[in-house]
Enzyme design. Structure first.
Site, short mmCIF file in Angstrom:
data_model
loop_
_atom_site.label_atom_id
_atom_site.label_comp_id
_atom_site.label_asym_id
_atom_site.label_seq_id
_atom_site.Cartn_x
_atom_site.Cartn_y
_atom_site.Cartn_z
N HIS A 62 3.90 -11.72 -7.35
CA HIS A 62 2.88 -11.82 -6.32
C HIS A 62 1.49 -11.99 -6.93
O HIS A 62 1.23 -11.49 -8.02
CB HIS A 62 2.89 -10.56 -5.44
CG HIS A 62 4.19 -10.33 -4.75
ND1 HIS A 62 4.69 -9.07 -4.50
CD2 HIS A 62 5.12 -11.18 -4.26
CE1 HIS A 62 5.86 -9.16 -3.88
NE2 HIS A 62 6.14 -10.44 -3.73
N LYS A 72 -4.94 -4.67 -9.69
CA LYS A 72 -3.99 -3.60 -9.40
C LYS A 72 -3.88 -2.64 -10.58
O LYS A 72 -3.95 -3.07 -11.73
CB LYS A 72 -2.61 -4.18 -9.10
CG LYS A 72 -2.57 -5.07 -7.87
CD LYS A 72 -1.22 -5.75 -7.71
CE LYS A 72 -1.24 -6.68 -6.51
NZ LYS A 72 -0.03 -7.51 -6.45
N TYR A 131 0.40 1.78 -6.23
CA TYR A 131 -0.52 0.72 -6.62
C TYR A 131 -1.91 1.10 -6.11
O TYR A 131 -2.08 1.32 -4.91
CB TYR A 131 -0.20 -0.60 -5.92
CG TYR A 131 1.08 -1.31 -6.23
CD1 TYR A 131 1.04 -2.66 -6.59
CD2 TYR A 131 2.32 -0.70 -6.12
CE1 TYR A 131 2.21 -3.36 -6.83
CE2 TYR A 131 3.49 -1.38 -6.37
CZ TYR A 131 3.43 -2.72 -6.71
OH TYR A 131 4.59 -3.41 -6.95
N ASP A 168 10.54 -13.75 -1.53
CA ASP A 168 10.37 -13.97 -2.97
C ASP A 168 11.34 -15.03 -3.49
O ASP A 168 10.98 -15.84 -4.35
CB ASP A 168 10.55 -12.65 -3.74
CG ASP A 168 9.39 -11.69 -3.53
OD1 ASP A 168 8.34 -12.13 -3.02
OD2 ASP A 168 9.54 -10.51 -3.87
#
Length: 197
Positions: A62, A72, A131, A168
């Site tokens: 991603h 992140k 995250y 995905d």
């Protein structure tokens, strides 16, 4: 806290000092001041995500559009994971390469990846990651690369069966995303990060 750059520019692995005693262990999971020293600016946390996964779950690859994208800071709260940083920045010296960091609750490492880098998480045993994100989720800016892309050649441990989402699996390969103009440029990513300093 030890903060070491990875081979992909813009990504670091963070290893905290741990202080065990008869009650358990204490460690600093995130220090904005130490991270800022390493990355050149303060990471503003605007959202935290909890990712609870079963063994074999693969999340990613991603990324989001630059600017502002989404930096992140990823750390395991339980279980064990492979954190995968993928350089998808067109013009980068390491374009198309990836680096893997093992995250667990033994070493308690974290990975920081800056804006414009691709990210995947492979769950080795049932667990949860947190995250810390520099921007809130924005569906119109979110993108993906399929983790089955043979150019990236993401290797899974022997015996681990990948569990992928339809989204995905259906994502383009790195080459397709580049052809479609969906990838960030290295220069734009560097310029954006400099603007944060």
């Amino acid at each position: 806290m030890d903060i070491r750059p990875l081979s992909i520019e813009g990504a670091w692995v963070v290893t905290p000092r741990q202080f065990p005693d008869p009650r358990g262990v204490f460690a600093e999971g995130f220090r904005a001041d130490h991270l800022a020293e390493a990355i050149g600016h303060t990471m503003t946390v605007k959202q935290t995500n909890l990712s609870v996964s079963v063994a074999g779950a693969v999340r990613g690859i991603h990324y989001s559009d630059v600017p502002p994208s989404q930096a992140k800071y990823v750390q395991a709260m339980s279980g064990a994971f492979l954190d995968v940083v993928v350089d998808i920045r067109v013009g980068s010296p390491t374009f198309g390469q990836h680096e893997v960091v093992h995250l667990d609750t033994v070493d308690r490492r974290a990975v920081y990846l800056s804006e414009g880098l691709g990210h995947a998480l492979v769950c080795l045993e049932d667990g949860m990651c947190v995250y810390l994100c520099s921007e809130v989720y924005a569906p119109t800016r979110e993108r993906g690369i399929t983790p089955t892309d043979p150019q990236i050649a993401l290797a899974l441990p022997d015996g681990l069966e990948a569990i992928l989402s339809e989204k995905d699996t259906a994502a383009p390969t790195l080459a397709q995303a580049q052809e479609q103009g969906l990838l960030p440029s290295y220069d734009d990513c560097v310029a954006y990060r400099r603007s944060l300093a």
